[in-house]
Motif scaffolding. Structure first.
Motif, PDB file in Angstrom:
ATOM      1  N   VAL A  89       0.834  -1.207   0.000  1.00 16.91           N
ATOM      2  CA  VAL A  89       0.000   0.000   0.000  1.00 16.91           C
ATOM      3  C   VAL A  89       0.868   1.257   0.000  1.00 16.91           C
ATOM      4  O   VAL A  89       0.537   2.246  -0.657  1.00 16.91           O
ATOM      5  CB  VAL A  89      -1.037  -0.011   1.146  1.00 16.91           C
ATOM      6  N   GLU A  90       1.996   1.211   0.707  1.00 16.08           N
ATOM      7  CA  GLU A  90       2.922   2.352   0.699  1.00 16.08           C
ATOM      8  C   GLU A  90       3.438   2.587  -0.721  1.00 16.08           C
ATOM      9  O   GLU A  90       3.480   3.731  -1.185  1.00 16.08           O
ATOM     10  CB  GLU A  90       4.107   2.098   1.636  1.00 16.08           C
ATOM     11  N   GLY A  91       3.827   1.509  -1.390  1.00 10.76           N
ATOM     12  CA  GLY A  91       4.336   1.620  -2.753  1.00 10.76           C
ATOM     13  C   GLY A  91       3.287   2.157  -3.715  1.00 10.76           C
ATOM     14  O   GLY A  91       3.593   2.985  -4.580  1.00 10.76           O
ATOM     15  N   ALA A  92       2.056   1.709  -3.570  1.00  7.95           N
ATOM     16  CA  ALA A  92       0.977   2.177  -4.449  1.00  7.95           C
ATOM     17  C   ALA A  92       0.739   3.669  -4.254  1.00  7.95           C
ATOM     18  O   ALA A  92       0.548   4.414  -5.221  1.00  7.95           O
ATOM     19  CB  ALA A  92      -0.299   1.388  -4.188  1.00  7.95           C
ATOM     20  N   LEU A  93       0.773   4.098  -3.010  1.00 12.07           N
ATOM     21  CA  LEU A  93       0.554   5.513  -2.715  1.00 12.07           C
ATOM     22  C   LEU A  93       1.707   6.363  -3.260  1.00 12.07           C
ATOM     23  O   LEU A  93       1.484   7.378  -3.930  1.00 12.07           O
ATOM     24  CB  LEU A  93       0.402   5.703  -1.202  1.00 12.07           C
ATOM     25  N   GLU A  94       2.927   5.920  -3.010  1.00  4.51           N
ATOM     26  CA  GLU A  94       4.105   6.667  -3.462  1.00  4.51           C
ATOM     27  C   GLU A  94       4.211   6.736  -4.981  1.00  4.51           C
ATOM     28  O   GLU A  94       4.566   7.770  -5.544  1.00  4.51           O
ATOM     29  CB  GLU A  94       5.384   6.016  -2.922  1.00  4.51           C
ATOM     30  N   ARG A  95       3.915   5.630  -5.648  1.00  3.65           N
ATOM     31  CA  ARG A  95       4.111   5.557  -7.087  1.00  3.65           C
ATOM     32  C   ARG A  95       2.947   6.141  -7.890  1.00  3.65           C
ATOM     33  O   ARG A  95       3.056   6.300  -9.098  1.00  3.65           O
ATOM     34  CB  ARG A  95       4.379   4.119  -7.502  1.00  3.65           C
ATOM     35  N   SER A  96       1.850   6.458  -7.224  1.00  4.99           N
ATOM     36  CA  SER A  96       0.687   6.970  -7.944  1.00  4.99           C
ATOM     37  C   SER A  96       0.427   8.443  -7.711  1.00  4.99           C
ATOM     38  O   SER A  96      -0.169   9.099  -8.551  1.00  4.99           O
ATOM     39  CB  SER A  96      -0.564   6.187  -7.542  1.00  4.99           C
ATOM     40  N   GLY A  97       0.806   8.953  -6.568  1.00  5.75           N
ATOM     41  CA  GLY A  97       0.448  10.327  -6.236  1.00  5.75           C
ATOM     42  C   GLY A  97      -1.010  10.473  -5.828  1.00  5.75           C
ATOM     43  O   GLY A  97      -1.515  11.579  -5.705  1.00  5.75           O
ATOM     44  N   CYS A  98      -1.709   9.372  -5.613  1.00  4.79           N
ATOM     45  CA  CYS A  98      -3.120   9.394  -5.216  1.00  4.79           C
ATOM     46  C   CYS A  98      -3.278   9.804  -3.757  1.00  4.79           C
ATOM     47  O   CYS A  98      -2.324   9.776  -2.988  1.00  4.79           O
ATOM     48  CB  CYS A  98      -3.747   8.019  -5.411  1.00  4.79           C
ATOM     49  N   ALA A 126      -4.779  -0.301   3.893  1.00  8.44           N
ATOM     50  CA  ALA A 126      -5.242   0.924   3.231  1.00  8.44           C
ATOM     51  C   ALA A 126      -4.511   2.095   3.868  1.00  8.44           C
ATOM     52  O   ALA A 126      -4.183   2.068   5.052  1.00  8.44           O
ATOM     53  CB  ALA A 126      -6.747   1.088   3.364  1.00  8.44           C
ATOM     54  N   ARG A 127      -4.265   3.098   3.063  1.00  8.17           N
ATOM     55  CA  ARG A 127      -3.539   4.265   3.568  1.00  8.17           C
ATOM     56  C   ARG A 127      -4.002   5.497   2.824  1.00  8.17           C
ATOM     57  O   ARG A 127      -4.323   5.436   1.643  1.00  8.17           O
ATOM     58  CB  ARG A 127      -2.041   4.073   3.342  1.00  8.17           C
ATOM     59  N   SER A 128      -4.052   6.593   3.540  1.00 11.93           N
ATOM     60  CA  SER A 128      -4.362   7.868   2.897  1.00 11.93           C
ATOM     61  C   SER A 128      -3.269   8.871   3.249  1.00 11.93           C
ATOM     62  O   SER A 128      -2.573   8.722   4.248  1.00 11.93           O
ATOM     63  CB  SER A 128      -5.724   8.394   3.341  1.00 11.93           C
ATOM     64  N   ARG A 129      -3.155   9.870   2.424  1.00 14.35           N
ATOM     65  CA  ARG A 129      -2.143  10.903   2.667  1.00 14.35           C
ATOM     66  C   ARG A 129      -2.474  11.735   3.896  1.00 14.35           C
ATOM     67  O   ARG A 129      -1.612  12.405   4.425  1.00 14.35           O
ATOM     68  CB  ARG A 129      -1.990  11.792   1.438  1.00 14.35           C
ATOM     69  N   ASN A 130      -3.733  11.671   4.365  1.00 14.21           N
ATOM     70  CA  ASN A 130      -4.090  12.423   5.567  1.00 14.21           C
ATOM     71  C   ASN A 130      -3.682  11.694   6.836  1.00 14.21           C
ATOM     72  O   ASN A 130      -3.975  12.144   7.936  1.00 14.21           O
ATOM     73  CB  ASN A 130      -5.584  12.771   5.589  1.00 14.21           C
ATOM     74  N   GLY A 131      -3.021  10.548   6.694  1.00  9.16           N
ATOM     75  CA  GLY A 131      -2.461   9.868   7.849  1.00  9.16           C
ATOM     76  C   GLY A 131      -3.088   8.538   8.214  1.00  9.16           C
ATOM     77  O   GLY A 131      -2.527   7.800   9.009  1.00  9.16           O
ATOM     78  N   ALA A 132      -4.241   8.224   7.678  1.00 11.52           N
ATOM     79  CA  ALA A 132      -4.876   6.943   8.011  1.00 11.52           C
ATOM     80  C   ALA A 132      -4.009   5.787   7.529  1.00 11.52           C
ATOM     81  O   ALA A 132      -3.526   5.787   6.391  1.00 11.52           O
ATOM     82  CB  ALA A 132      -6.258   6.857   7.367  1.00 11.52           C
ATOM     83  N   ARG A 133      -3.794   4.820   8.427  1.00 10.41           N
ATOM     84  CA  ARG A 133      -3.039   3.595   8.101  1.00 10.41           C
ATOM     85  C   ARG A 133      -3.801   2.437   8.681  1.00 10.41           C
ATOM     86  O   ARG A 133      -3.907   2.308   9.896  1.00 10.41           O
ATOM     87  CB  ARG A 133      -1.663   3.623   8.747  1.00 10.41           C
ATOM     88  N   LEU A 134      -4.333   1.600   7.820  1.00  7.18           N
ATOM     89  CA  LEU A 134      -5.174   0.499   8.266  1.00  7.18           C
ATOM     90  C   LEU A 134      -4.606  -0.841   7.824  1.00  7.18           C
ATOM     91  O   LEU A 134      -4.003  -0.947   6.756  1.00  7.18           O
ATOM     92  CB  LEU A 134      -6.583   0.639   7.677  1.00  7.18           C
ATOM     93  N   HIS A 135      -4.838  -1.851   8.635  1.00 12.12           N
ATOM     94  CA  HIS A 135      -4.499  -3.230   8.282  1.00 12.12           C
ATOM     95  C   HIS A 135      -5.596  -4.133   8.817  1.00 12.12           C
ATOM     96  O   HIS A 135      -6.100  -3.912   9.920  1.00 12.12           O
ATOM     97  CB  HIS A 135      -3.154  -3.658   8.886  1.00 12.12           C
ATOM     98  N   ARG A 136      -5.966  -5.119   8.027  1.00 11.43           N
ATOM     99  CA  ARG A 136      -6.888  -6.148   8.495  1.00 11.43           C
ATOM    100  C   ARG A 136      -6.365  -7.508   8.068  1.00 11.43           C
ATOM    101  O   ARG A 136      -5.943  -7.691   6.929  1.00 11.43           O
ATOM    102  CB  ARG A 136      -8.296  -5.972   7.907  1.00 11.43           C
ATOM    103  N   GLU A 137      -6.397  -8.419   8.991  1.00  9.42           N
ATOM    104  CA  GLU A 137      -6.109  -9.825   8.678  1.00  9.42           C
ATOM    105  C   GLU A 137      -7.454 -10.533   8.662  1.00  9.42           C
ATOM    106  O   GLU A 137      -8.151 -10.581   9.671  1.00  9.42           O
ATOM    107  CB  GLU A 137      -5.211 -10.445   9.743  1.00  9.42           C
TER     108      GLU A 137
END
Length: 165
Positions: A89-98, A126-137
């Motif tokens: 998710v970090e990579g997707a956010l960094e590489r997309s600019g979303c 899931a992650r957002s640029r506003n700081g949300a960092r979520l994980h679910r197993e």
């Protein structure tokens, strides 16, 4: 004819409307779902204003090349792990600019499960640029491959909504 069950289409429509109203864009990083999440989102009219890209990273090498997942992470924890999902998710956010991204990796079966990592085990992040960092197993159980994949899509869509706040 609808490609997806009605509840998934309704969730995807809700995301497209909400994200569109806020001018938020999103990216997906998918392994076990093979593009089903981004497919559900792009099934909705107006999705082009919201959906930037979907990374389908089924192999470990694709996770490394496209998302920057560390080879040492894959070696130490495996592809189906919290650590790998978070790096995806970090990579997707960094590489997309979303503004928001979601990532999934799991064992859809019917083969490939072990006692430690059974069929139906899926890690989502899931992650957002506003700081949300979520994980679910999630442990969906030894249901059919299609049921595991669709259950993962549902959870991922829920997490996109949650991450966006």
């Amino acid at each position: 004819m609808n490609l997806y069950p009605a509840d998934i289409e309704a969730m995807a429509a809700r995301i497209i409307a909400a994200f569109g109203a806020r001018r938020l864009t999103l990216a997906t990083a998918e392994s076990c779902t093979g593009g089903l999440i981004v497919g559900a989102l792009t099934e909705i009219s107006g999705s082009s204003a919201v959906v930037d890209r979907g990374f389908v990273t089924y192999s470990n090498q694709a996770k490394i090349d496209l998302l920057g997942v560390g080879p040492e992470t894959l070696e130490r924890y495996g592809a189906v792990s919290r650590q790998t999902a978070m790096e995806m998710v970090e990579g997707a956010l960094e590489r997309s600019g979303c503004g928001v991204a979601v990532a999934v990796t799991g064992i859809a079966g019917p083969d490939g499960g072990t006692a430690e990592k059974p069929v139906g085990l899926v890690h989502l992040a899931a992650r957002s640029r506003n700081g949300a960092r979520l994980h679910r197993e999630m442990r969906y159980g030894d249901i059919s491959r299609s049921e595991i994949r669709l259950a993962t899509v549902r959870t991922a869509l829920e997490m996109l909504i949650e991450a966006a706040g």
